[in-house]
Design a protein around this motif. Sequence first.
Motif, short mmCIF file in Angstrom:
data_model
loop_
_atom_site.label_atom_id
_atom_site.label_comp_id
_atom_site.label_asym_id
_atom_site.label_seq_id
_atom_site.Cartn_x
_atom_site.Cartn_y
_atom_site.Cartn_z
N PRO A 108 0.81 -1.23 0.00
CA PRO A 108 0.00 0.00 0.00
C PRO A 108 0.83 1.28 0.00
O PRO A 108 0.44 2.27 -0.61
CB PRO A 108 -0.83 -0.13 1.28
CG PRO A 108 -0.05 -1.06 2.16
CD PRO A 108 0.60 -2.03 1.23
N HIS A 109 1.98 1.27 0.69
CA HIS A 109 2.80 2.48 0.73
C HIS A 109 3.41 2.76 -0.64
O HIS A 109 3.49 3.92 -1.07
CB HIS A 109 3.90 2.34 1.78
CG HIS A 109 3.38 2.02 3.15
ND1 HIS A 109 2.30 2.69 3.71
CD2 HIS A 109 3.76 1.09 4.07
CE1 HIS A 109 2.06 2.21 4.92
NE2 HIS A 109 2.93 1.24 5.16
N ARG A 112 0.71 4.20 -2.85
CA ARG A 112 0.47 5.62 -2.58
C ARG A 112 1.61 6.49 -3.11
O ARG A 112 1.39 7.64 -3.52
CB ARG A 112 0.31 5.84 -1.07
CG ARG A 112 -0.94 5.22 -0.47
CD ARG A 112 -1.11 5.64 0.98
NE ARG A 112 -2.25 5.01 1.60
CZ ARG A 112 -2.17 3.96 2.41
NH1 ARG A 112 -0.98 3.43 2.70
NH2 ARG A 112 -3.25 3.43 2.95
N GLY A 116 -0.51 8.45 -5.41
CA GLY A 116 -1.07 9.43 -4.51
C GLY A 116 -0.67 10.84 -4.89
O GLY A 116 -0.16 11.10 -5.99
N ASP A 117 -0.90 11.78 -3.99
CA ASP A 117 -0.52 13.17 -4.24
C ASP A 117 0.99 13.27 -4.43
O ASP A 117 1.76 12.63 -3.71
CB ASP A 117 -0.94 14.06 -3.08
CG ASP A 117 -2.45 14.18 -2.97
OD1 ASP A 117 -3.13 14.02 -4.00
OD2 ASP A 117 -2.95 14.42 -1.85
N SER A 201 -7.97 1.89 -5.59
CA SER A 201 -7.64 3.12 -4.85
C SER A 201 -8.59 3.32 -3.68
O SER A 201 -8.16 3.69 -2.57
CB SER A 201 -7.70 4.33 -5.79
OG SER A 201 -6.70 4.27 -6.77
N ILE A 204 -7.39 0.89 -1.01
CA ILE A 204 -6.10 1.22 -0.40
C ILE A 204 -6.21 2.43 0.52
O ILE A 204 -5.57 2.49 1.58
CB ILE A 204 -5.04 1.47 -1.49
CG1 ILE A 204 -4.78 0.19 -2.29
CG2 ILE A 204 -3.74 1.99 -0.88
CD1 ILE A 204 -4.33 -0.99 -1.47
N TYR A 205 -7.04 3.39 0.14
CA TYR A 205 -7.19 4.60 0.95
C TYR A 205 -8.29 4.47 2.01
O TYR A 205 -8.65 5.46 2.65
CB TYR A 205 -7.44 5.80 0.05
CG TYR A 205 -6.18 6.30 -0.61
CD1 TYR A 205 -5.32 7.17 0.05
CD2 TYR A 205 -5.81 5.87 -1.88
CE1 TYR A 205 -4.15 7.62 -0.54
CE2 TYR A 205 -4.64 6.30 -2.48
CZ TYR A 205 -3.81 7.18 -1.80
OH TYR A 205 -2.64 7.61 -2.39
N GLY A 206 -8.81 3.26 2.19
CA GLY A 206 -9.73 3.00 3.29
C GLY A 206 -11.15 3.45 3.10
O GLY A 206 -11.90 3.59 4.07
N HIS A 207 -11.57 3.66 1.84
CA HIS A 207 -12.91 4.17 1.60
C HIS A 207 -13.94 3.08 1.31
O HIS A 207 -15.12 3.38 1.16
CB HIS A 207 -12.88 5.15 0.42
CG HIS A 207 -12.01 6.35 0.67
ND1 HIS A 207 -12.16 7.17 1.76
CD2 HIS A 207 -10.96 6.84 -0.03
CE1 HIS A 207 -11.25 8.13 1.72
NE2 HIS A 207 -10.50 7.94 0.64
#
Length: 256
Positions: A108-109, A112, A116-117, A201, A204-207
């Motif tokens: 996951p890291h 991201r 990710g951003d 996504s 991975i981002y917990g949504h």
Amino acid sequence: MADPKPSRRERLRAEAAQEIKTIALRHVAEKGKAAVSLRAIAREMGMTAGAIYSYYDTRDDLITALVADVYNSLAQALEDAVAAAPPGPVAKVVAYGHAYRDWAVANPHEFRLVYGDPAPGYQVPEQGPAADAEHRACTALTGVVVEAWPWAQRLHAESGYAWEDYDPDFAATVRAAFPDLQPAAVAVALRLWGRLHGLVSLEIYGHLRPQVQDPDELYRAELLDLTHWLGLAPVAAAKSVPVAAAKGVPVTAATE
């Protein structure tokens, strides 16, 4: 003639460079990309600031090395999964889809880091190892679409896309790797990636966890729907039911 073995000095230098990247990735996971600092990593390693700059000239060089490693890791996982899948487009699509999610869940890291951003003030260089690794990861998906295109084109060939609709550099890269590919097939590849990447996504981002007990089940359903969207349902019924069943796709659904 076999390549000479690296010297002890070369091995120690390679190990130190890898340790720097490992610590940097942990800092990304704990504090975000903006927290990556060569001086902070040097302090943690008991290394002088001057010494660490002999490995990476700038923070951006270190992030670029991380990005290249991550994309190559993802690409290798995708390539291995597709190569190991049974013949046929359905098996390849399913293998690619599961490999993409499995890699992201296991890393996951790293996911991201590249999706990710962006780190403040950082841009992946347009040329070099990171760009090459990103292209390698994209090529794995395009290859899957190429195999599925004889069926998918019946549904998507008249979508109206032209090469002028894409960024010129992107179009040139794709056409160099796949000279016979139609621009409509590129749109299919991007849309396929978008649907898979979107669910991954969210997970991975917990949504997804607050709403869904089993994200894997939702993802399998999306993969099954994508085989229909690609025009592969008849192929699934004729050739790939065992693959679908092995991945948890109901056999009755795969043969509809």
